[in-house]
Write a protein that holds these residues in place. Structure first.
Motif, PDB file in Angstrom:
ATOM      1  N   PRO A   1       7.412   7.100  -6.174  1.00 43.44           N
ATOM      2  CA  PRO A   1       8.656   6.817  -5.419  1.00 43.44           C
ATOM      3  C   PRO A   1       9.726   6.252  -6.170  1.00 43.44           C
ATOM      4  N   ASN A   2      11.023   6.856  -5.909  1.00 48.25           N
ATOM      5  CA  ASN A   2      12.078   6.319  -6.454  1.00 48.25           C
ATOM      6  C   ASN A   2      12.581   7.057  -7.909  1.00 48.25           C
ATOM      7  N   LEU A   3      11.500   8.018  -8.296  1.00 49.95           N
ATOM      8  CA  LEU A   3      11.580   8.857  -9.465  1.00 49.95           C
ATOM      9  C   LEU A   3      13.128   9.877  -9.144  1.00 49.95           C
ATOM     10  N   THR A   4      13.820   9.784  -9.904  1.00 56.92           N
ATOM     11  CA  THR A   4      14.900  10.730 -10.122  1.00 56.92           C
ATOM     12  C   THR A   4      15.121  11.976 -10.073  1.00 56.92           C
ATOM     13  N   ALA A   5      15.408  12.970  -9.337  1.00 59.38           N
ATOM     14  CA  ALA A   5      15.395  14.272  -9.180  1.00 59.38           C
ATOM     15  C   ALA A   5      16.649  14.993  -9.339  1.00 59.38           C
ATOM     16  N   ARG A   6      16.820  16.203  -9.919  1.00 56.03           N
ATOM     17  CA  ARG A   6      17.767  16.976  -9.852  1.00 56.03           C
ATOM     18  C   ARG A   6      17.497  18.157  -8.932  1.00 56.03           C
TER      19      ARG A   6
ATOM     20  N   ILE B   1       0.836  -1.203   0.147  1.00 60.33           N
ATOM     21  CA  ILE B   1      -0.148  -0.063  -0.082  1.00 60.33           C
ATOM     22  C   ILE B   1       0.904   1.285   0.147  1.00 60.33           C
ATOM     23  N   VAL B   2       0.578   2.094  -0.817  1.00 62.19           N
ATOM     24  CA  VAL B   2       1.343   3.349  -1.025  1.00 62.19           C
ATOM     25  C   VAL B   2       0.538   4.858  -0.866  1.00 62.19           C
ATOM     26  N   ASN B   3       1.165   5.604  -0.350  1.00 62.34           N
ATOM     27  CA  ASN B   3       0.370   7.012  -0.265  1.00 62.34           C
ATOM     28  C   ASN B   3       1.134   7.955  -0.905  1.00 62.34           C
ATOM     29  N   LEU B   4       0.703   8.662  -2.041  1.00 59.97           N
ATOM     30  CA  LEU B   4       1.568   9.438  -2.998  1.00 59.97           C
ATOM     31  C   LEU B   4       1.264  10.972  -2.593  1.00 59.97           C
TER      32      LEU B   4
ATOM     33  N   ASN C   1       2.207  12.555   0.444  1.00 63.87           N
ATOM     34  CA  ASN C   1       3.183  12.990   1.702  1.00 63.87           C
ATOM     35  C   ASN C   1       4.476  12.391   0.848  1.00 63.87           C
ATOM     36  N   MET C   2       5.083  12.927  -0.082  1.00 64.48           N
ATOM     37  CA  MET C   2       6.285  12.206  -0.570  1.00 64.48           C
ATOM     38  C   MET C   2       7.515  13.592  -0.343  1.00 64.48           C
ATOM     39  N   TYR C   3       8.641  12.877  -0.415  1.00 66.71           N
ATOM     40  CA  TYR C   3       9.729  13.812  -0.238  1.00 66.71           C
ATOM     41  C   TYR C   3      11.157  13.192  -1.063  1.00 66.71           C
ATOM     42  N   ILE C   4      12.095  14.108  -1.076  1.00 63.44           N
ATOM     43  CA  ILE C   4      13.111  13.626  -1.721  1.00 63.44           C
ATOM     44  C   ILE C   4      14.429  13.757  -0.548  1.00 63.44           C
ATOM     45  N   GLU C   5      14.803  12.618  -0.736  1.00 59.79           N
ATOM     46  CA  GLU C   5      16.182  12.560   0.396  1.00 59.79           C
ATOM     47  C   GLU C   5      17.645  12.475  -0.343  1.00 59.79           C
ATOM     48  N   THR C   6      18.325  13.466  -0.052  1.00 60.41           N
ATOM     49  CA  THR C   6      19.791  13.497  -0.590  1.00 60.41           C
ATOM     50  C   THR C   6      20.888  13.767   0.417  1.00 60.41           C
TER      51      THR C   6
END
Length: 390
Positions: free
Chosen positions: A296-301, A226-229, A231-236
């Motif tokens: 989730p896991n989408l690449t971002a710059r 189960i996924v909730n889209l 409240n997503m975030y990018i971690e770097t």
């Protein structure tokens, strides 16, 4: 009469000579006559030498007449204060803390599956049911026993309140009732594990097990993802050198190359631990969903604003030179005259951060100075130059 004939003959001879046309190169080439070709080549070589000599004389004369021939021609730019925003560029992956694999909490046969992949569910919604193996019947028996123990306890309590009977009888009745009540509560808790519910609102991304499958707690027995889209975030990870400049609420520009989308966000959390392996700390950046396109896991710059100067002096990096001492310098002009002639002056500067082709000057270059652009590397300190700005 004889003189007249002589004059006419002379005129005819001159006319015939004047009508003689020069043979073209194409005509000579067509003859394939080696002697004629050599003769024509010698003629053209002579003419070429004569023309080169004449051009050289003309150029020498023009140089003598040109008073500005030894003055370098340059272009200039007047610098001014402007806002300078510096960014560091990093890469990160989209994540969500609500991306969960749901496992069974008790063994048994998967009796029912009430949802399918892609279905949106609410928190607490029943997703599946596991056969309880007769646990419901046991619960009914325990509840009956608990009711009897309750009745016995209540009667014994009324008697004890009236000082009738012994205290030990009252305590035994009370203990039996508490024991039966706890047994019912424990069995209900165990029976509740046969019903699988959604831990939060989201979307059923995967259904791994089908109805009739024997399941049990443990690795490899997951039933749903189960996924909730929302409240997503990018971690770097950020190098530790930026620990003083990358703080909470700093502006961030997020680019998703796959989607061709760019959005603005802010740093929502800064880690308090520096990884000793790569000397970096983690940050989290909130991500808007973009109508469900962000996964989730989408690449971002990422472009993070680590430094801003509202009164910066910026110049092109290409005009900066360096002396033997390692000092950076540029040329400015002073004493500019009406004919646009001026004097080039070498200026030692100190620089800071760069952005693209420009660099910030930290010292020795006041606003309003006119720096040399084109021709900056071909002038000397104190040399007279001529400004040819368009």
């Amino acid at each position: 009469m004889k003189k007249i004939y002589t004059l006419v003959l002379t005129a005819l001879i001159l006319a015939s000579c004047g009508d003689k046309k020069e043979v073209s190169v194409e005509d000579i080439l067509a003859t394939n006559d080696v002697e004629k070709l050599k003769s024509k080549k010698a003629e053209l070589d002579t003419k070429q030498q004569e023309l080169a000599t004449q051009l050289e004389k003309i150029n020498d004369k023009l140089d003598n007449l040109n008073e500005d021939k030894n003055i370098p021609l340059i272009t200039t730019l007047k610098v001014k204060e402007e806002v300078f925003t510096h960014f560091i560029e990093l890469q990160g992956n989209v994540q969500t803390k609500q991306n969960v694999l749901i496992y069974p909490e008790m063994p048994g046969i998967l009796e029912s599956v009430f949802v399918k992949e892609g279905q949106r569910v609410s928190k607490g919604q029943v997703l599946a049911k596991i056969d309880d193996g007769g646990m419901s019947s046991q619960l009914a028996q325990l509840e009956t026993n608990a009711e009897l123990a309750k009745t016995t306890y209540e009667r014994q309590k009324r008697l004890w309140d009236q000082k009738i009977g012994s205290e030990i009888q009252f305590l035994q009745a009370k203990t039996a009732y508490e024991s039966q009540k706890n047994a019912v509560k424990q069995l209900k808790s165990q029976l509740g594990k046969s019903t699988i519910r959604a831990p939060f609102s989201g979307i059923i991304d995967d259904v791994f097990k089908e109805r009739g499958t024997v399941v049990a707690p443990g690795q490899g027995s997951e039933i749903f993802r189960i996924v909730n889209l929302s409240n997503m975030y990018i971690e770097t990870e950020v190098p530790e050198t930026y620990i003083g400049s990358i703080t909470k609420n700093k502006d961030v520009e997020i680019n998703f190359p796959v989607l061709g989308e760019t959005v603005d966000s802010k740093v929502r959390q800064v880690g308090n631990f520096i990884n000793p392996n790569n000397r970096s700390f983690k940050i989290e950046i909130g991500v808007p969903n973009l109508k469900g396109k962000v996964k989730p896991n989408l690449t971002a710059r990422l472009k993070l604003n680590d430094y801003t100067n509202p009164n910066a002096i910026l110049i092109p990096q290409s005009i900066i030179s360096e002396n033997a001492k390692g000092e950076q310098f540029i040329y400015i002009i002073k004493d500019r005259k009406e004919n646009n002639e001026a004097v080039a002056e070498r200026l030692i500067i100190e620089t800071g951060k760069t952005q693209g082709n420009f660099i910030e000057v930290l010292k020795n270059l006041p606003s309003g100075s006119e720096i040399i652009m084109e021709g900056a590397r071909s002038v000397n300190n104190g040399q007279v130059v001529k400004v040819i700005n368009k």
